[in-house]
Design an enzyme around this catalytic site. Sequence first.
Site, PDB file in Angstrom:
ATOM      1  N   TYR A   1     -18.801  14.149 -11.110  1.00  0.00           N
ATOM      2  CA  TYR A   1     -19.069  15.197 -11.632  1.00  0.00           C
ATOM      3  C   TYR A   1     -17.694  15.242 -12.622  1.00  0.00           C
ATOM      4  CZ  TYR A   1     -22.965  16.686  -8.651  1.00  0.00           C
ATOM      5  OH  TYR A   1     -23.996  16.877  -7.731  1.00  0.00           O
TER       6      TYR A   1
ATOM      7  N   HIS B   1      -8.585  -3.066  -6.875  1.00  0.00           N
ATOM      8  CA  HIS B   1      -8.342  -2.500  -5.747  1.00  0.00           C
ATOM      9  C   HIS B   1      -9.540  -2.397  -4.662  1.00  0.00           C
ATOM     10  CE1 HIS B   1      -5.171  -0.294  -3.589  1.00  0.00           C
ATOM     11  NE2 HIS B   1      -6.012   0.800  -3.116  1.00  0.00           N
TER      12      HIS B   1
ATOM     13  N   ARG C   1       0.889  -1.415   0.097  1.00  0.00           N
ATOM     14  CA  ARG C   1      -0.026   0.059  -0.051  1.00  0.00           C
ATOM     15  C   ARG C   1       0.744   1.134  -0.026  1.00  0.00           C
ATOM     16  NH1 ARG C   1      -5.107  -0.751   4.269  1.00  0.00           N
ATOM     17  NH2 ARG C   1      -5.709   1.241   2.787  1.00  0.00           N
TER      18      ARG C   1
END
Length: 838
Positions: free
Chosen positions: A130, A86, A40
Amino acid sequence: MSSDVPDPTDVQARAVENVRIEDEMEQSYIDYAMSVIAGRALPRVEDGLKPVHRRILYAMHEMGVSSGSSHRKSSSIVGETMGDYHPHGDSAIYDTLVRMAQDFSMRYPLVDGQGNFGSMDGDPAAAQRYTEARMSSISEELLSDIDKDTVDFSANYDDRLQEPDVLPAAFPNLLVNGSSGIAVGMSTNIPPHNLGEVIDATIELIDDPDATVEDLMDHVKGPDFPTGANIVGRDAIYSAYKTGRGRIRVRAEFEVEEWKSGRERIVVTELPFQANKARLVERIAEDVNEGEIEGISDLRDESDRDGVRIVIELKRGANTEVVKNRLLENHLERTFGVINLALVDGQPRVLSLKETLEEYVAHRREVVRRRSEYDLEEAEDRAHILEGRLTAVENADDVVELIRNSETRSDAKENLQDAYDFSQDQADHIVRMQLGSLTSMETTEIEEEYEEVQAEIERLNAILESEEELLSVIKDELRGIKEEYGDERRTSIIEDQGTVTHEDLIPEEEVFVVMTEDDYVKRMPIDQFDPQGRGGKGIIGADVKEGDRVSTVFRANTHDYLLCFTNQGKVYQLKTYEIPEMGRTARGKSAVNILDLDPGEDITAIVDTDAFGDGEFVTMATHHGYVKRTGGEEFDNIRSTGIIAADLEEGDELVDVEVTDGSQDLVIATEGGMTIRFDEDEVRAMGRNARGVNGIKLQDDDAVAGLVATDEADGQALLTVTRNGYGKRTRLSEYRTQSRYGKGLIDIKTGDRNGPVTAVKAVDDDDQLVMMSEDGQIVRTRVDEISTVGRNTMGVIVMDVEDGDAVASVDDIPAAATGDVDADADADADVPTDAEEN
């Protein structure tokens, strides 16, 4: 239950494994730590990507969202990445996607975003539903040839799909875009660099494997931040590249402009990397309002899409250098801590610049080798097919006749293989050929293609057989990347010419610092007080208010650091020049306006020190006779709110503090005139939260008056001064060394005439003293004015204190701090006659 049937309880018991909880916790923590480190938080050295970055780019590659395609909703990309590769939540994926699209975060953004992706003011990006995104063209270079078996793949989290362990990375992305992350017990912070410079250094290393970091720095000048600004000094850059760690100062780009009516303004056009512009402007405004920065009349943020522009207007007559450097000190300059930590073969390693590039070159060597092997196999397969086609064209009539006379396709293939020694693949291809491909023009095209394929096979064989050819391919591809995406540096590197800090504007001089019991404090130049003969009344040094009394006077340099110890066992730090300079008759300024003192907290001891050397200690004595040593390094970083210096018992307080070197003797003196001398080693070093150990066994109603640390230099004496102005010198050799926590020896006779002991000092003959009374009278005199006598005497008058007044504090002024003083100075000073000894 039958005896032949096993008891289920026994079966379950045998399945239980007994382990020590310490071992299980240790192994589980190690497994968790390695999962975070490798899975990670840390990037791989080969492609400079963490798993989440790699998975986002690979998901976009699989979706076909390339730089040439239309933008796709970010939510679609996040969903694909989360569902296939993921499984850590959409917010983490979207935050990463956003950062890869920010041109102020990434030197060469890997994502081409459309919509609101945040700003330098710390504004968050719009919701993922958006915004839209696609791969940038340079990010496609990271995935170039990924379909040619150039890298290893592993199963995704649910074993449905395969994902790459690393990307082919056609350029050294770890250095080009940098990386940052916090793992378990370690962190990485790699700055971005200029693409062209890094590629030139990589080529240099390929040509000369023995190249040093200095050689590579001929190309890589230093980090190149997306926000520009300036790196101050080259030494820190070299340290970071040499060792993998360093602290680089990054300074904003600004200029001073002439403005209307002769006034000036400072215009900031570039900020240090990762600076929050809105917060920076806000903090400057706070400092101006609180008086921390003077001389600013107006502050505006005029930034727009074209770049940063912060305007700081100065007042008429303001000192521009002071304002500029106060801004640099607190706002416009910050430190970038380089930690070049990356995963190498699955293990975290701190890498130098050369090691980083070596690992990248090794990766590209493997990628090009595997790609060449893949392309060679494809070319050989194609050449094999073309050879069959050419044979078929040369024997077109017979081949057509053979196929036409065959019962089935399978028979046709077998007949072709028997007649012309075709392989299975060649026979399959010929059977599928159209008659139109037997024309003379088609035949020419096949021959040309065959020649091209043969040339490609020769080229690929040359690459695989020659290390030099393989490295030449790597260099050519790197040059192509540089030509396509290279640009000019944005961050300049400037030499450290030094800054005019507030401290630089303060004259370096010796001063007296005066403090009262009500914590009023001020400083006065030492040259305002001429030396007088012993026994003088002195002159006014402070006008204390009614009910207040002077508690401390000491000498310091304006540039010295002071450690201020309080009755509650805390310690604060400040520079001498931060204490306001005032005249002799001024009262001073309340210390609560300078130090963040708690209610009821009073300063009882002050140590003057710039920095602690190796092996030095802060040695403290309390009224109740405790003594304590703590390593000086524990006082290097003192918060503005202070730190604990000692854990005092109820009713006790610090009375004196000395800096010792571990080899000295300690002398504790009491108000009743007793002293004890013992080796410093008898007090073990302990932490700041400790109370200490017994130093002297006090008699009833007695208390510690002071502490002296001495190595008994030639001629050094112990000076003792009492409240009523009496004092004496006695050679330190007369105070034999004892064990700690004894009653000690009689030092001075105390009584109604001379009063209790106020202070003790270790002095040399050519030193001077400064004494101050509780009512503010101050006397400066020479030590040799005071007679050297034995122990158990009353002393002579060293300061003429009036009725109701008393000596409050005494400080020693070494000769080196004042220069030579004429022995006859002020010979006509008023020196009352009195009995020398009793």
